[in-house]
Design a protein around this motif. Sequence first.
Motif, PDB file in Angstrom:
ATOM      1  N   UNK A 156      11.166   3.394  -8.922  1.00 33.48           N
ATOM      2  CA  UNK A 156      10.145   3.359  -7.879  1.00 33.48           C
ATOM      3  C   UNK A 156       9.155   4.499  -8.004  1.00 33.48           C
ATOM      4  N   UNK A 157       9.633   5.676  -8.406  1.00 28.95           N
ATOM      5  CA  UNK A 157       8.739   6.819  -8.568  1.00 28.95           C
ATOM      6  C   UNK A 157       7.807   6.634  -9.761  1.00 28.95           C
ATOM      7  N   UNK A 158       8.283   5.964 -10.800  1.00 29.96           N
ATOM      8  CA  UNK A 158       7.391   5.639 -11.925  1.00 29.96           C
ATOM      9  C   UNK A 158       6.235   4.763 -11.450  1.00 29.96           C
ATOM     10  N   UNK A 159       6.578   3.739 -10.677  1.00 37.86           N
ATOM     11  CA  UNK A 159       5.540   2.854 -10.129  1.00 37.86           C
ATOM     12  C   UNK A 159       4.596   3.628  -9.221  1.00 37.86           C
ATOM     13  N   UNK A 160       5.160   4.463  -8.380  1.00 43.29           N
ATOM     14  CA  UNK A 160       4.357   5.238  -7.439  1.00 43.29           C
ATOM     15  C   UNK A 160       3.395   6.177  -8.168  1.00 43.29           C
ATOM     16  N   UNK A 161       3.829   6.777  -9.244  1.00 38.10           N
ATOM     17  CA  UNK A 161       2.955   7.675 -10.001  1.00 38.10           C
ATOM     18  C   UNK A 161       1.737   6.918 -10.542  1.00 38.10           C
ATOM     19  N   UNK A 162       1.964   5.714 -11.035  1.00 36.27           N
ATOM     20  CA  UNK A 162       0.835   4.908 -11.528  1.00 36.27           C
ATOM     21  C   UNK A 162      -0.105   4.537 -10.386  1.00 36.27           C
ATOM     22  N   UNK A 163       0.474   4.177  -9.247  1.00 39.75           N
ATOM     23  CA  UNK A 163      -0.349   3.739  -8.119  1.00 39.75           C
ATOM     24  C   UNK A 163      -1.163   4.887  -7.514  1.00 39.75           C
ATOM     25  N   UNK A 164      -0.577   6.054  -7.392  1.00 43.79           N
ATOM     26  CA  UNK A 164      -1.329   7.170  -6.821  1.00 43.79           C
ATOM     27  C   UNK A 164      -2.385   7.683  -7.797  1.00 43.79           C
ATOM     28  N   UNK A 165      -2.124   7.549  -9.102  1.00 41.26           N
ATOM     29  CA  UNK A 165      -3.157   7.892 -10.080  1.00 41.26           C
ATOM     30  C   UNK A 165      -4.347   6.952  -9.928  1.00 41.26           C
ATOM     31  N   UNK A 166      -4.071   5.654  -9.715  1.00 43.37           N
ATOM     32  CA  UNK A 166      -5.150   4.686  -9.519  1.00 43.37           C
ATOM     33  C   UNK A 166      -5.890   4.962  -8.213  1.00 43.37           C
ATOM     34  N   UNK A 167      -5.150   5.350  -7.169  1.00 41.92           N
ATOM     35  CA  UNK A 167      -5.777   5.693  -5.893  1.00 41.92           C
ATOM     36  C   UNK A 167      -6.694   6.906  -6.059  1.00 41.92           C
ATOM     37  N   UNK A 168      -6.215   7.918  -6.752  1.00 43.61           N
ATOM     38  CA  UNK A 168      -7.033   9.107  -6.977  1.00 43.61           C
ATOM     39  C   UNK A 168      -8.282   8.774  -7.783  1.00 43.61           C
TER      40      UNK A 168
END
Length: 398
Positions: A167-179
């Motif tokens: 889940x943290x791997x997915x979250x890292x990708x998603x927050x990078x896209x958000x940023x």
Amino acid sequence: MPRADLRRLRSPRVWAPGGALLIAGAVTAVALTTGAGPVTADGLPHTTVEVDPGACGRGWQHPRPGLQVFDLHNGSSQPAESYLRGAGGGPVYGEVEGIGPGTTRHLQVRLGPGAYAFTCLPDDASAVTGPTVRIAGPGRGGPAAVPITQHDLIGPALDYQKWVAGGLDTLARQTAALSAAVATGDPAAARSAWLPAHLTYERLGAAYGEFGDADKKINGTTAGLAGGVHDPAFAGFHRLEHGLWHGESVTGLRAPAAALADAVRALRDDWAQARMDPAALGLRAHEILENTAQFELTGRTDYGSGSNLATARANLDGTRAVLARLRPLLVPRYPELPALEAALDRTGRLLDGFRRGGRWTPLDGLSRPERQRTNAAVGDLVERLAPVATLCDPRRTV
């Protein structure tokens, strides 16, 4: 979502219908009348039993079936706890923790024919089992369950920890896209990227205790901040939520968005070295939806997106993720597990119904009956999950 403290006050507990340990109310003290034996305001027979190591179980000389109260007295100089079990290390019928030196605590249980023994567990010393007591006669005893130990929970905790890593791997990708969306100056794209990332984090509910200070950086609220939404310490998802849904300049959100992505990457990288407390897993299963009722369904964590119902749905997924790891332990111990799982299904369908046309209905967009049904459904789940927390509270056996 803020999470409750794991520390709980210890109270007498007995196994109730459904095979779950429940808090037992304290009974009134015994009053002695000349020649008549113990008389109590509750009308139940009382038996004083010693729980200090040198006299564990002493005093239970006239066993009887039925509903009764044991007055557990600790005559030692150290705190102790005591379990009433089936003889030979059998299932637990009731327990009392935190019996202070020189004090008496009360345990109310219903016993049927069979063999029983008290196990006394002083602090910082080995367990001692008292003499076996046999009860004859008619009647049925209350339910009991085999205790879960710390060792039993290690496997589920490790499996859940691996799931969180994904889940943290997915979250890292998603927050990078958000940023990145914030950095390009596109508020619509940033709003679209915000919710999936936030829901991914919310699904990791049972791990928040191990996230430590990272949780405040990632999902902190304004609680305790003197400056509220303008406080410099306000950070993470809710800081961006407030800015994106209140018309704040995207330029001013670049630093908070980058800080969020950095905090998530740091948490992901550190997670491989983290060690979850196996004893926390069952309690977290209960706390996730307990906090959903307290924070999401009251709107206390809405900073403008109106996505609390989406968060509640993610919390439901997070609860299921924990229960999936605990299920092998719960199946033989919690007869009401199928009813709990059915209630989870019903609540999931109810919440899914508030996603209309690809958009989640905000809390204030619910009709009064819809709001009542939602509160009732989540409240019911909180009640059903309480035994999971108690059953999975590991118990000493040595």
